[in-house]
Motif scaffolding. Structure first.
Motif, PDB file in Angstrom:
ATOM      1  N   PHE A 347       0.332   0.127  -3.854  1.00 27.22           N
ATOM      2  CA  PHE A 347      -0.543  -0.814  -4.392  1.00 27.22           C
ATOM      3  C   PHE A 347      -1.789  -1.217  -3.747  1.00 27.22           C
ATOM      4  CE2 PHE A 347       1.746  -2.482  -0.717  1.00 27.22           C
ATOM      5  CZ  PHE A 347       1.011  -3.219  -0.083  1.00 27.22           C
ATOM      6  N   SER A 348      -2.771  -1.874  -4.549  1.00 30.77           N
ATOM      7  CA  SER A 348      -3.915  -1.987  -4.085  1.00 30.77           C
ATOM      8  C   SER A 348      -3.899  -3.042  -2.899  1.00 30.77           C
ATOM      9  CB  SER A 348      -5.051  -2.584  -5.210  1.00 30.77           C
ATOM     10  OG  SER A 348      -6.123  -3.293  -4.466  1.00 30.77           O
ATOM     11  N   PRO A 349      -4.537  -2.808  -1.715  1.00 26.39           N
ATOM     12  CA  PRO A 349      -4.693  -3.666  -0.710  1.00 26.39           C
ATOM     13  C   PRO A 349      -5.173  -5.309  -0.915  1.00 26.39           C
ATOM     14  CG  PRO A 349      -6.338  -2.150  -0.286  1.00 26.39           C
ATOM     15  CD  PRO A 349      -5.561  -1.604  -1.388  1.00 26.39           C
ATOM     16  N   LEU A 350      -5.768  -5.448  -2.044  1.00 29.19           N
ATOM     17  CA  LEU A 350      -6.389  -6.670  -2.357  1.00 29.19           C
ATOM     18  C   LEU A 350      -5.355  -7.637  -2.777  1.00 29.19           C
ATOM     19  CD1 LEU A 350      -9.372  -6.001  -4.659  1.00 29.19           C
ATOM     20  CD2 LEU A 350      -9.410  -7.146  -2.554  1.00 29.19           C
ATOM     21  N   PHE A 351      -3.921  -7.190  -3.408  1.00 30.07           N
ATOM     22  CA  PHE A 351      -2.824  -7.933  -3.589  1.00 30.07           C
ATOM     23  C   PHE A 351      -2.322  -8.656  -2.252  1.00 30.07           C
ATOM     24  CE2 PHE A 351      -2.795  -5.199  -7.452  1.00 30.07           C
ATOM     25  CZ  PHE A 351      -3.081  -6.131  -8.261  1.00 30.07           C
ATOM     26  N   GLY A 352      -2.351  -9.995  -2.070  1.00 35.46           N
ATOM     27  CA  GLY A 352      -1.808 -10.776  -1.114  1.00 35.46           C
ATOM     28  C   GLY A 352      -2.946 -10.975   0.021  1.00 35.46           C
ATOM     29  N   THR A 391       3.811  -6.733   0.402  1.00 38.13           N
ATOM     30  CA  THR A 391       2.686  -6.720   0.945  1.00 38.13           C
ATOM     31  C   THR A 391       2.725  -7.155   2.370  1.00 38.13           C
ATOM     32  OG1 THR A 391       1.863  -8.754   0.320  1.00 38.13           O
ATOM     33  CG2 THR A 391       1.421  -7.420  -1.303  1.00 38.13           C
ATOM     34  N   HIS A 392       3.560  -7.932   2.651  1.00 36.09           N
ATOM     35  CA  HIS A 392       3.948  -8.594   3.915  1.00 36.09           C
ATOM     36  C   HIS A 392       2.889  -9.669   4.425  1.00 36.09           C
ATOM     37  CE1 HIS A 392       7.297  -6.115   5.634  1.00 36.09           C
ATOM     38  NE2 HIS A 392       6.853  -5.470   4.739  1.00 36.09           N
ATOM     39  N   VAL A 400       4.371  -7.913  -4.516  1.00 36.16           N
ATOM     40  CA  VAL A 400       3.121  -8.072  -5.298  1.00 36.16           C
ATOM     41  C   VAL A 400       3.357  -9.190  -6.314  1.00 36.16           C
ATOM     42  CG1 VAL A 400       1.736  -6.961  -7.098  1.00 36.16           C
ATOM     43  CG2 VAL A 400       2.245  -5.734  -4.947  1.00 36.16           C
ATOM     44  N   ALA A 401       4.696  -8.954  -6.867  1.00 36.90           N
ATOM     45  CA  ALA A 401       4.815 -10.250  -7.875  1.00 36.90           C
ATOM     46  C   ALA A 401       4.923 -11.479  -7.239  1.00 36.90           C
ATOM     47  CB  ALA A 401       6.449  -9.648  -8.306  1.00 36.90           C
TER      48      ALA A 401
END
Length: 684
Positions: A347-352, A391-392, A400-401
């Motif tokens: 997943f993209s690190p932008l999420f979260g 993402t933690h 992510v959801a």
């Protein structure tokens, strides 16, 4: 001889009872039309559509009465609804229409009505069409644009156009999609010309009764290109006034216009960086123009430049520092992974990470890197994996959801899917590619649905064995059609990963059409991040892109817990191994094999999986109409041929670096590497 004749007769009797189809009806093939009484006090275009769907597609108890009720209920969010056996209640009329489609779906799948509240995961659930005004479709594999005519000069609207748009709108509404961007993100400024906006208005008028808002992609330099200004600097007063006037013009034609999608300062597209301005400057200027009318700006985070050491880092590097500085009607649209719709990406690190800015996931329904409209690849499994990624950022379970649907961050929510729709009779080029359109809509409505449930629904709706009577999924149909076809779908994405880019390999396809293998592709003078060796880094030691502390350190963009897990060879999931690590050819894998042997077996297994799909499909011939059976069969043959080429090309290419033998218990390559490189496996 007698038994053979009897079998032949029975076969053709069964085939004659399976109606010939071209796939145009999608998952909306039901024609049961049982008797139902519909009670509803309101009257509108949307309510009329809801009543029509019930009366034309009812498969419940004959003579039953269904009440449609618009009534405020705090448990219902947005256009959600409460479904009961004999009543659908919603806060909005559109919620009633969605409730009707859900009730009919359950009936047509042979289910008992699941009485509960149904709320959408995302407020805005939209398709991104990469359709050009000349009628072509970028990364489209299913014919021409359904919105724009060939050549682009003819902007008149025909009855055929309206009929096609109506069918498109109904299909979208049936799975809860409520927005559409009708032109390419690589946008022509001509979309904002007065004559073009008249056609946009016509499209919006047809889609409106189904609750679908129209958006357009814009070219950031439009003030200079079509407005006659000397600049498109977002801080220039004349430019600001031009966009405000343009927004007012659009909303005078389309009062419920959704807003703008923007690809700026990316891949040569103009943007605020051309004037020394930031993404915030550009996005907020447009947001201010749309704000009085209720519109939003969806600003894409797909950005990268040749100067970066690791392209995977740039979206985070450019957007994270601006967290919290965007207007409240700006949503940042982020691809699911940090590169570009690969068969598998983390997943993209932008999420979260961006906690004060709404982010909307961008998924790709069209199979740009997954075999176009030739390969059968069910993408729900990819998207389910993405949504469940942790993402933690707010502790364990910050998936992510939850980071994008408002569960953790109370912000505007949205999700986009790059459409795979065109003018082909079956809309998507491949009958099974329809399942990805369907799956996107279902997951956009409920990001907790399982791939298995979605596949189950789609198969029943698309290949229902009897379209002239009541639903009757016999044990024979379930065992001999439903189960093998569903298994084929659920295994298909992993199979594609195996025969294309296993173990975290990525971006090793042919550079131009993105169809066949091309791990060798590089040309002198071309920026390195447009070449394939840049991504696999193969040498005599090993293979893979080092994104740990000793490499690009892209892992630092993730939460420390995630970074630690991915960064340690002992804990990194093997499906991401070569994404994050440069690994020795002799590295011992979980299977006990060396990396080289594991890679060989993965490629070979992918080929065997696709051959298995061929067998599974051939066995279900008497359950499918001849047209669709033959079309899918031909595509599976081509996919099997392509999988063999992918295997041979990649193993023979990487063998030049590993200097190791291909294990003797897997099939030998049947192509020569130089022949593959010469022919380039051009897509038919």
């Amino acid at each position: 001889m007698r038994s053979l004749i009897l079998f032949t007769v029975l076969f053709f009797v069964v085939q004659s009872n399976v109606q010939a189809e071209d796939g145009h009806k999608l998952w909306l093939r039901n024609q049961f039309s049982g008797e139902v009484n519909v009670v509803c006090a309101g009257k509108s275009e949307i309510i009329d559509l809801a009543k029509k769907e019930l009366k034309n597609n009812w498969n419940g108890i004959d003579g039953a009465t269904i009440q449609l009720l618009v009534k405020k209920n705090n448990e219902v969010k947005g256009d959600g609804f409460i479904l009961e056996e004999n009543k659908i209640q919603a806060n909005t009329e559109l919620g009633l229409l969605y409730g009707v489609f859900e009730l009919l779906r359950q009936q047509q799948c042979g289910q008992k009505v699941n009485e509960k509240t149904y709320n959408p995961s995302y407020e805005l659930r939209l398709l991104n069409h990469w359709d050009n005004l000349n009628g072509s479709v970028e990364r489209g594999y299913a014919g021409a644009s359904i919105f724009w005519k060939k050549g682009g000069s003819d902007l008149t609207v025909s009855d055929y156009d309206k009929k096609l748009w109506h069918e498109y709108a109904r299909a979208n509404a049936s799975v809860g999609i409520n927005g559409t961007v009708i032109n390419n993100v690589n946008a022509s400024p001509n979309v904002l010309k007065a004559e073009t906006l008249q056609r946009v208005k016509a499209i919006a008028d047809v889609l409106r009764p189904f609750g679908i808002k129209v958006f357009v992609s814009i070219n950031f330099s439009s003030p200079a290109l079509v407005g006659g200004l000397k600049t498109s600097d977002p801080l220039n007063t004349e430019v600001i006034n031009w966009w405000q006037a343009k927004a007012k013009e659009i909303y005078s034609l389309i009062p419920d216009f959704g807003g703008f999608l923007v690809k700026a300062s990316s891949e040569g597209q103009p943007g605020p960086h051309d004037y020394g301005r930031s993404h915030v400057d550009g996005a907020n200027m447009l947001a201010d123009a749309l704000k009085p009318h209720g519109g939003i700006v969806m600003w894409r985070a797909f950005v990268y430049s040749a100067k970066e050491d690791d392209r995977a880092e740039q979206a985070y590097a450019e957007f994270f520092p601006f967290d919290g500085q965007f207007r409240d009607n700006v949503i940042i649209q982020v691809k699911n992974g940090p590169i570009d719709f690969m068969p598998r990406e983390p997943f993209s690190p932008l999420f979260g990470a961006m906690k004060n800015t709404p982010l909307m996931p961008e998924l790709q329904i069209t199979q740009e890197y997954l075999g176009h409209s030739i390969h059968l690849v069910f993408l729900a499994t990819m998207w389910e994996e993405f949504f469940k990624s942790d993402t933690h950022q707010e502790g364990p379970g910050s998936t992510v959801a939850k980071c994008t649907d408002g569960t953790i961050f109370k912000q505007k929510t949205a999700i986009a899917g790059v459409a795979n729709i065109g003018t082909d009779a079956n809309w998507c080029g491949h009958d099974f590619a329809q399942a990805n359109w369907y799956a996107f809509g279902r997951l956009a409505w409920n990001n907790q649905l399982s791939s298995e449930q979605i596949a189950d629904e789609w198969i029943k709706l698309t290949f229902n064995p009897d379209v002239n009577g009541k639903v009757n999924f016999s044990e024979n149909w379930t065992e001999n059609f439903m189960k093998p076809v569903k298994k084929m779908m659920l295994d298909s994405r992993e199979a594609a990963v195996n025969y294309m880019m296993p173990l975290g390999l990525h971006h090793i396809m042919q550079a131009h059409h993105h169809y066949g293998p091309g791990p060798w592709w590089e040309i002198e003078g071309v920026r390195k991040d447009w070449t394939m060796p840049y991504y696999h880094q193969a040498d005599s030691f090993g293979v893979g892109f080092n994104r740990t502390k000793t490499g690009s350190n892209a892992l630092a963009q993730y939460h420390p817990t995630v970074a630690e897990n991915f960064g340690d060879l002992r804990t990194c999931p093997e499906e991401y191994l070569l994404w994050f690590h440069h690994v020795s050819w002799n590295h011992k894998m979980n299977s006990g094999k060396t990396l080289w042997d594991e890679m060989c077996y993965r490629y070979d297994y992918g080929v065997q999986q696709v051959r298995g799909f061929q067998v599974s499909w051939d066995k279900v011939q008497n359950f499918v109409d001849a047209g669709r059976f033959t079309a899918v069969q031909r595509k599976l043959r081509k996919q099997a041929q392509n999988a063999q080429v992918w295997k041979d090309a990649c193993l023979l290419y990487f063998q030049q670096f590993s200097k190791q033998i291909i294990p003797f218990d897997i099939e030998r390559p049947i192509h020569n590497l130089d022949d593959i490189r010469k022919n380039d496996m051009d897509r038919p």
